[in-house]
Design a protein around this motif. Structure first.
Motif, short mmCIF file in Angstrom:
data_model
loop_
_atom_site.label_atom_id
_atom_site.label_comp_id
_atom_site.label_asym_id
_atom_site.label_seq_id
_atom_site.Cartn_x
_atom_site.Cartn_y
_atom_site.Cartn_z
N PHE A 143 31.70 25.19 58.86
CA PHE A 143 32.97 25.20 58.13
C PHE A 143 33.37 26.62 57.69
CE2 PHE A 143 35.48 24.74 54.18
CZ PHE A 143 36.61 24.18 54.75
N GLU A 158 28.51 34.01 37.22
CA GLU A 158 28.35 32.58 36.96
C GLU A 158 27.17 32.00 37.74
OE1 GLU A 158 32.25 30.77 37.35
OE2 GLU A 158 33.04 32.10 35.80
N ARG A 206 52.09 27.99 46.20
CA ARG A 206 51.10 26.94 45.89
C ARG A 206 49.70 27.37 46.28
NH1 ARG A 206 53.87 22.51 49.48
NH2 ARG A 206 54.08 24.45 50.65
N SER A 207 49.58 28.47 47.02
CA SER A 207 48.27 28.89 47.53
C SER A 207 47.54 29.81 46.55
CB SER A 207 48.47 29.62 48.87
OG SER A 207 47.31 30.34 49.21
N TYR A 208 46.35 29.37 46.13
CA TYR A 208 45.51 30.21 45.25
C TYR A 208 45.11 31.48 45.99
CZ TYR A 208 41.56 31.68 42.38
OH TYR A 208 40.70 32.41 41.61
N THR A 209 44.80 31.34 47.29
CA THR A 209 44.41 32.51 48.09
C THR A 209 45.51 33.56 48.07
OG1 THR A 209 43.25 30.95 49.55
CG2 THR A 209 43.52 33.20 50.36
N ARG A 210 46.72 33.10 48.27
CA ARG A 210 47.88 34.01 48.29
C ARG A 210 48.03 34.71 46.93
NH1 ARG A 210 50.21 37.19 51.69
NH2 ARG A 210 50.90 38.50 50.02
N LYS A 265 37.33 38.76 40.54
CA LYS A 265 36.92 37.36 40.68
C LYS A 265 35.55 37.25 41.33
CE LYS A 265 38.65 34.18 39.62
NZ LYS A 265 38.56 33.47 38.32
N ARG A 291 46.51 31.69 54.99
CA ARG A 291 47.12 31.81 53.66
C ARG A 291 47.50 33.27 53.37
NH1 ARG A 291 46.54 26.94 54.42
NH2 ARG A 291 46.05 25.44 52.77
N ILE A 330 41.47 29.41 57.62
CA ILE A 330 42.42 28.96 56.59
C ILE A 330 42.82 30.14 55.69
CG2 ILE A 330 42.69 27.48 54.54
CD1 ILE A 330 40.69 25.51 55.90
N LEU A 373 37.03 27.90 57.31
CA LEU A 373 37.52 28.42 56.03
C LEU A 373 38.10 29.82 56.21
CD1 LEU A 373 37.92 28.08 53.02
CD2 LEU A 373 35.53 28.77 52.66
N GLU A 383 33.05 37.95 38.66
CA GLU A 383 32.92 36.84 37.71
C GLU A 383 32.10 35.70 38.31
OE1 GLU A 383 37.30 37.39 35.58
OE2 GLU A 383 36.80 35.47 36.52
N GLU A 384 32.41 35.39 39.56
CA GLU A 384 31.71 34.26 40.19
C GLU A 384 30.23 34.59 40.39
OE1 GLU A 384 33.18 31.59 40.13
OE2 GLU A 384 35.30 32.07 40.20
N TYR A 389 33.59 31.61 48.63
CA TYR A 389 35.04 31.57 48.92
C TYR A 389 35.70 32.90 48.52
CZ TYR A 389 39.91 31.01 47.74
OH TYR A 389 41.26 31.25 47.61
N HIS A 390 35.43 33.36 47.30
CA HIS A 390 36.06 34.60 46.84
C HIS A 390 35.61 35.81 47.66
CE1 HIS A 390 37.17 32.08 43.35
NE2 HIS A 390 38.17 32.94 43.22
N ASP A 448 31.97 28.82 44.95
CA ASP A 448 33.07 29.64 44.40
C ASP A 448 32.91 31.10 44.85
OD1 ASP A 448 34.43 27.69 43.05
OD2 ASP A 448 33.69 28.23 41.05
N1 LIG Z 1 37.16 27.02 48.53
C1 LIG Z 1 38.14 27.27 47.83
C2 LIG Z 1 38.01 27.55 46.43
N2 LIG Z 1 36.93 27.60 45.63
C3 LIG Z 1 37.39 27.91 44.41
N3 LIG Z 1 38.74 28.03 44.41
C4 LIG Z 1 39.63 28.32 43.28
O1 LIG Z 1 39.07 29.40 42.59
C5 LIG Z 1 39.39 29.29 41.22
C6 LIG Z 1 38.11 29.49 40.46
O2 LIG Z 1 38.41 30.21 39.40
P1 LIG Z 1 37.59 30.02 38.06
O3 LIG Z 1 36.26 29.38 38.32
O4 LIG Z 1 37.58 31.32 37.38
O5 LIG Z 1 38.45 28.94 37.33
P2 LIG Z 1 39.90 29.14 36.77
O6 LIG Z 1 39.73 29.48 35.33
O7 LIG Z 1 40.62 27.86 37.12
O8 LIG Z 1 40.53 30.36 37.60
P3 LIG Z 1 41.30 31.62 37.05
O9 LIG Z 1 42.51 31.10 36.30
O10 LIG Z 1 40.35 32.40 36.19
O11 LIG Z 1 41.68 32.38 38.32
C7 LIG Z 1 39.98 27.88 40.98
O12 LIG Z 1 41.37 27.96 40.80
C8 LIG Z 1 39.63 27.15 42.27
O13 LIG Z 1 40.63 26.21 42.63
C9 LIG Z 1 39.16 27.83 45.66
N4 LIG Z 1 40.40 27.86 46.22
C10 LIG Z 1 40.53 27.60 47.54
N5 LIG Z 1 39.45 27.31 48.36
C11 LIG Z 1 39.63 27.03 49.80
O14 LIG Z 1 40.75 27.75 50.26
C12 LIG Z 1 41.65 26.86 50.93
C13 LIG Z 1 43.05 27.36 50.76
O15 LIG Z 1 43.41 27.23 49.40
P4 LIG Z 1 44.90 27.65 48.93
O16 LIG Z 1 45.03 29.11 49.17
O17 LIG Z 1 44.97 27.28 47.47
O18 LIG Z 1 45.86 26.86 49.78
C14 LIG Z 1 41.39 25.50 50.31
O19 LIG Z 1 41.78 24.45 51.18
C15 LIG Z 1 39.89 25.55 50.11
O20 LIG Z 1 39.25 25.20 51.34
#
Ligand SMILES: N=c1c2ncn([C@@H]3O[C@H](COP(=O)(O)OP(=O)(O)OP(=O)(O)O)[C@@H](O)[C@H]3O)c2ncn1[C@@H]1O[C@H](COP(=O)(O)O)[C@@H](O)[C@H]1O
Length: 101
Positions: free
Chosen positions: A5, A47, A23-27, A40, A16, A12, A9, A43-44, A69-70, A66
């Motif tokens: 995966f 953790e 809507r994309s966190y990555t973006r 980030k 992004r 993906i 990933l 921080e991760e 991913y970051h 986490d």
């Molecule tokens: N694997 C991940 C993944 N792991 C963690 N995260 C995000 O990373 C953030 C973790 O931050 P924290 O633990 O600090 O928690 P937080 O307090 O909510 O975050 P912050 O406000 O501090 O940024 C959260 O918002 C999680 O949603 C991820 N976001 C996305 N992905 C992958 O990326 C793909 C694309 O995601 P988008 O870009 O959102 O479409 C997804 O389908 C997933 O497969």
């Protein structure tokens, strides 16, 4: 077992970075540039360490996911492929095996 995966990933994340919308966190991460992504990652990583010190394996797994991913977002943002990291690890292993006969 290798995590196939990771390849998906990475694709993906690339998509992004190129076409992600609000809507994309990555973006959102990428919009913050290397400073935000690196923050980030740091921080991760902390953790993961805290979870390990608490001896909580489930927590370590979740925080490591986490972190991975970051880290992948940081690598792709810098134009580095996960294969480049694998190659570096293989090279180190090969050098060590060569040195020890
Ligand atoms: N694997 C991940 C993944 N792991 C963690 N995260 C995000 O990373 C953030 C973790 O931050 P924290 O633990 O600090 O928690 P937080 O307090 O909510 O975050 P912050 O406000 O501090 O940024 C959260 O918002 C999680 O949603 C991820 N976001 C996305 N992905 C992958 O990326 C793909 C694309 O995601 P988008 O870009 O959102 O479409 C997804 O389908 C997933 O497969």
């Amino acid at each position: 077992m290798v995590c196939q995966f990771l390849d998906e990933l990475q694709r993906i994340i690339d998509e992004r970075i190129e076409h992600g919308d609000s809507r994309s966190y990555t973006r959102m991460l990428v919009n913050g540039g290397v400073d935000l992504i690196s923050k980030k990652v740091g921080e991760e990583a902390v953790e993961v360490v805290v979870a390990a010190m608490r001896d909580d394996r489930g927590w370590v797994v979740r925080e490591t996911a986490d972190l991975m991913y970051h880290l992948l977002v940081l690598l792709r943002f810098m134009g580095i492929k996960f294969d480049d990291i694998c190659e570096e690890l293989v090279n180190r292993h090969t050098a060590r095996v060569g040195a020890h006969g």
